[in-house]
Write a protein that holds these residues in place. Structure first.
Motif, short mmCIF file in Angstrom:
data_model
loop_
_atom_site.label_atom_id
_atom_site.label_comp_id
_atom_site.label_asym_id
_atom_site.label_seq_id
_atom_site.Cartn_x
_atom_site.Cartn_y
_atom_site.Cartn_z
N LEU A 165 58.98 -16.35 123.72
CA LEU A 165 57.80 -16.51 122.86
C LEU A 165 57.53 -15.24 122.05
O LEU A 165 56.93 -15.28 120.97
CB LEU A 165 56.55 -16.83 123.69
CG LEU A 165 56.58 -18.13 124.51
CD1 LEU A 165 55.29 -18.25 125.33
CD2 LEU A 165 56.73 -19.34 123.59
N GLN A 166 57.99 -14.11 122.59
CA GLN A 166 57.72 -12.83 121.92
C GLN A 166 58.36 -12.76 120.54
O GLN A 166 57.98 -11.94 119.71
CB GLN A 166 58.24 -11.65 122.78
CG GLN A 166 57.54 -11.50 124.12
CD GLN A 166 56.02 -11.34 123.96
OE1 GLN A 166 55.54 -10.76 122.99
NE2 GLN A 166 55.26 -11.87 124.93
N HIS A 167 59.35 -13.61 120.28
CA HIS A 167 60.02 -13.58 118.98
C HIS A 167 59.18 -14.21 117.87
O HIS A 167 59.49 -14.07 116.69
CB HIS A 167 61.37 -14.31 119.05
CG HIS A 167 62.34 -13.63 119.97
ND1 HIS A 167 63.10 -12.57 119.57
CD2 HIS A 167 62.65 -13.86 121.26
CE1 HIS A 167 63.85 -12.17 120.58
NE2 HIS A 167 63.60 -12.94 121.62
N PHE A 168 58.13 -14.96 118.26
CA PHE A 168 57.34 -15.69 117.26
C PHE A 168 56.08 -14.92 116.88
O PHE A 168 55.45 -14.30 117.73
CB PHE A 168 56.92 -17.06 117.83
CG PHE A 168 58.08 -17.98 118.06
CD1 PHE A 168 58.46 -18.89 117.09
CD2 PHE A 168 58.81 -17.91 119.25
CE1 PHE A 168 59.55 -19.73 117.30
CE2 PHE A 168 59.89 -18.75 119.46
CZ PHE A 168 60.26 -19.66 118.49
N GLU A 169 55.74 -15.03 115.61
CA GLU A 169 54.51 -14.39 115.16
C GLU A 169 53.95 -15.15 113.96
O GLU A 169 54.70 -15.55 113.06
CB GLU A 169 54.83 -12.96 114.73
CG GLU A 169 53.60 -12.12 114.64
CD GLU A 169 53.95 -10.68 114.30
OE1 GLU A 169 54.88 -10.10 114.90
OE2 GLU A 169 53.28 -10.17 113.41
N GLY A 170 52.65 -15.37 113.96
CA GLY A 170 52.02 -16.13 112.87
C GLY A 170 52.06 -15.35 111.56
O GLY A 170 51.96 -14.12 111.54
N VAL A 171 52.17 -16.08 110.45
CA VAL A 171 52.26 -15.46 109.13
C VAL A 171 50.88 -15.55 108.45
O VAL A 171 50.18 -16.56 108.60
CB VAL A 171 53.38 -16.16 108.32
CG1 VAL A 171 53.08 -17.63 108.04
CG2 VAL A 171 53.67 -15.47 107.03
N PRO A 172 50.45 -14.49 107.73
CA PRO A 172 49.14 -14.58 107.08
C PRO A 172 49.16 -15.49 105.85
O PRO A 172 50.15 -15.55 105.13
CB PRO A 172 48.85 -13.13 106.65
CG PRO A 172 50.16 -12.44 106.63
CD PRO A 172 51.09 -13.18 107.54
N VAL A 173 48.05 -16.19 105.63
CA VAL A 173 47.91 -17.03 104.43
C VAL A 173 46.43 -17.14 104.09
O VAL A 173 45.57 -16.97 104.96
CB VAL A 173 48.58 -18.41 104.64
CG1 VAL A 173 47.83 -19.27 105.64
CG2 VAL A 173 48.71 -19.16 103.32
N ILE A 174 46.17 -17.41 102.81
CA ILE A 174 44.77 -17.50 102.35
C ILE A 174 44.62 -18.82 101.60
O ILE A 174 45.49 -19.18 100.79
CB ILE A 174 44.42 -16.31 101.42
CG1 ILE A 174 44.64 -14.98 102.15
CG2 ILE A 174 42.97 -16.43 100.91
CD1 ILE A 174 44.54 -13.75 101.26
N ASN A 175 43.53 -19.54 101.86
CA ASN A 175 43.26 -20.79 101.14
C ASN A 175 42.02 -20.56 100.27
O ASN A 175 41.01 -20.04 100.75
CB ASN A 175 43.03 -21.92 102.13
CG ASN A 175 43.27 -23.28 101.52
OD1 ASN A 175 44.33 -23.51 100.93
ND2 ASN A 175 42.32 -24.17 101.63
N ILE A 176 42.11 -20.97 99.02
CA ILE A 176 41.04 -20.66 98.06
C ILE A 176 40.50 -21.94 97.43
O ILE A 176 41.28 -22.84 97.12
CB ILE A 176 41.59 -19.72 96.96
CG1 ILE A 176 41.94 -18.38 97.62
CG2 ILE A 176 40.61 -19.53 95.83
CD1 ILE A 176 42.59 -17.40 96.70
N HIS A 177 39.18 -21.99 97.25
CA HIS A 177 38.54 -23.12 96.56
C HIS A 177 37.71 -22.55 95.42
O HIS A 177 36.90 -21.64 95.64
CB HIS A 177 37.58 -23.87 97.48
CG HIS A 177 38.21 -24.28 98.77
ND1 HIS A 177 38.53 -23.38 99.75
CD2 HIS A 177 38.57 -25.48 99.24
CE1 HIS A 177 39.08 -24.01 100.76
NE2 HIS A 177 39.11 -25.29 100.48
N LEU A 178 37.91 -23.10 94.22
CA LEU A 178 37.17 -22.62 93.05
C LEU A 178 36.48 -23.80 92.38
O LEU A 178 37.15 -24.77 92.02
CB LEU A 178 38.13 -21.97 92.05
CG LEU A 178 38.99 -20.81 92.55
CD1 LEU A 178 40.05 -20.48 91.51
CD2 LEU A 178 38.14 -19.59 92.83
#
Ligand SMILES: Cc1cc2nc3c(=O)[nH]c(=O)nc-3n(C[C@H](O)[C@H](O)[C@H](O)COP(=O)(O)OP(=O)(O)OC[C@H]3O[C@@H](n4cnc5c(N)ncnc54)[C@H](O)[C@@H]3O)c2cc1C
Length: 460
Positions: free
Chosen positions: A291-304
């Motif tokens: 499991l140590q090999h996995f890591e979440g990736v950052p992302v941003i969701n935007i509403h305009l």
């Protein structure tokens, strides 16, 4: 038999759904005050929804679509024309389409769609790309999985495919698939998506949900589970997995101090919090070490929200902008967000690693700058931004870098009363809603196989 499930995202709720079908009594324990995890959404003071992510569904999502049918809510998916549509940064405000003809079977419809588009790739590039894909077509999934040693860019170079193919198509594609660039994403991930999308007719056809996921998807799941004896509790943060003398789970300790005991236990948490909760005696086991090999990736969701209607298309669109990935004008593409006079753009901002800790105002300013290319008729001067919401997910789906496939854990763990679900667990789809739902179904199958005779049927 009682099953405590930590995590109330799609994987946890799917596990609970398929467990109640088998006569088990699941109890879902969700850390936050909202369910849904990465499909969670909130209503602001005006009653407008804002979401963790702009979510597209595909005809290839056999298990997700089956779930919709089982819940009696298939009509809530708004299917779009069968096309992939890319913005053209060199001709601001215009789009290039890959249209899949209705009458042809897969993969012919996909091949015709690719060959029929002359605005993005030249004939030479298309031929070189087609030739490069031949081993994947002939050798199938075994080859696709072996390519996990390469990033997509490395694989393209190895196959002699011109760099421009990356620039034109696959930067947008890999950002849409995993919020990262082709230099980082595993070749297996992109080849798997191509394989799935080209294999069967219509499998790349896109739908959007007709409203906010909590009302339109999660509520029916919750109702289904509760009506059949399951239970769902929010604000239950699992802080420790407690073990008995045999090293098996004897309970889950909440941050309130309460200990919840059950016959069986499932983690449907994302991999990042799960890594932190693995009990000391399990840490030596390869299954948990992996499991140590996995890591979440950052992302941003935007509403305009804007004061006027933009020139746009009723579809999910690939922005092909440096900072943005896919977007949609939800005021036309989603019934629940419909507005005849104003546009609401929902956009995925990726890759987000350099932006995730910056203030919302900076992110919005950079987004508006990018939008000038997509909407030259409205921006920067004509349209007025009325309000916005920015939702940051510092660790979202696991980052699909090369070499990870072999570390994906099965739903059955080495601990007899502990199982895993989640989009990062072993299943043939990517980190997606389909992967999450399928992982829950596979988890329920494993539990049911070990503890009863009847098992649900999954589509691999
Ligand atoms: C911006 C964005 C866009 C996306 N777009 C798409 C798309 O277009 N199509 C697609 O198919 N997929 C898309 N995805 C991916 C998809 O949302 C995920 O793959 C899927 O929802 C993951 O479900 P999950 O149940 O595995 O994990 P999660 O949704 O993360 O659920 C895990 C749950 O566990 C809870 N939890 C964590 N720790 C604890 C604890 N200690 N105790 C109790 N509970 C805990 C969390 O709060 C969460 O509710 C997108 C994701 C994002 C972020």
């Amino acid at each position: 038999m009682r099953v405590a499930i930590a995590g109330g995202g799609l994987a946890g709720l799917s596990t609970a759904k398929y467990l109640v079908d088998q006569g088990f009594q699941p109890l879902v324990l969700e850390r936050r005050d909202v369910l849904g995890g990465k499909v969670a959404a909130w209503q602001d003071e005006d009653g407008d929804w804002y979401e963790t992510g702009l979510h597209a569904f595909f005809k290839a999502y056999a298990n997700m679509l089956q779930l919709f049918r089982e819940l009696g809510i298939e009509d809530r998916l708004q299917w779009k024309d069968h096309a992939l549509i890319f913005a053209m940064p060199n001709a601001p405000g215009t789009f290039s389409r890959y249209d899949f003809p209705k009458i042809l079977p897969g993969p012919l419809d996909g091949i015709v769609a690719i060959l029929g588009n002359n605005e993005m790739l030249t004939w030479e590039e298309k031929i070189k790309f087609g030739l490069g894909l031949i081993p994947a077509i002939i050798k199938g999934q075994e080859y696709v999985e072996a390519m996990d040693q390469y990033s997509w860019t490395e694989w393209l170079r190895k196959q002699g495919i011109p760099e421009r193919v990356n620039q034109e198509v696959f930067i947008a594609m890999s950002k849409a698939l995993n919020f990262i660039d082709p230099d980082e994403i595993s070749a297996t991930v992109v080849l798997t998506a191509l394989n799935r999308f080209l294999r069967e007719q219509k499998s790349s056809k896109i739908a959007l949900l007709d409203g906010a996921p909590p009302e339109r998807l999660l509520e029916p799941m919750i109702d289904y589970i509760e009506k059949r004896g399951g239970e769902i509790r929010t604000q239950k943060n699992v802080e420790e997995i407690l073990l008995n003398e045999k090293g098996q789970v004897r309970g889950l300790r909440m941050s309130s101090g309460e200990v919840i005991t059950s016959d069986l236990y499932v983690s449907a948490m994302p991999v990042d919090p799960l890594k932190l909760l693995v009990p000391e005696p399990w840490r030596e086991m390869t299954y948990f070490q992996n499991l140590q090999h996995f890591e979440g990736v950052p992302v941003i969701n935007i509403h305009l929200w804007f004061d006027q209607k933009f020139n746009t298309v009723d579809h999910l669109l690939f922005s092909r902008s440096d900072l943005l990935s896919v977007y949609a004008d939800m005021s036309v593409a989603c019934k629940g967000y419909e507005d005849p006079n104003k546009s609401m753009l929902e956009l995925v901002f990726a890759p987000a690693k350099d932006w995730i800790s910056r203030p919302d105002e900076e992110i919005i300013a950079a987004t508006l700058k990018e939008l000038e290319i997509l909407f030259p008729d409205q921006l920067p001067h004509k349209a007025k931004l009325l309000k916005y919401h920015v939702v940051k997910t510092p660790r979202s789906v696991y980052k699909s870098v090369p070499g990870l496939e072999k570390y994906k854990p099965s739903q059955k763990s080495p601990i007899p009363n502990f199982f895993l679900a989640g989009d990062f667990t072993k299943q043939p789809y990517l980190a997606s809603m389909e992967g999450a739902v399928l992982s829950g179904k596979l988890c329920a199958m494993e539990i049911s196989r070990a503890f009863t005779a009847k098992t649900p049927v999954a589509h691999a």
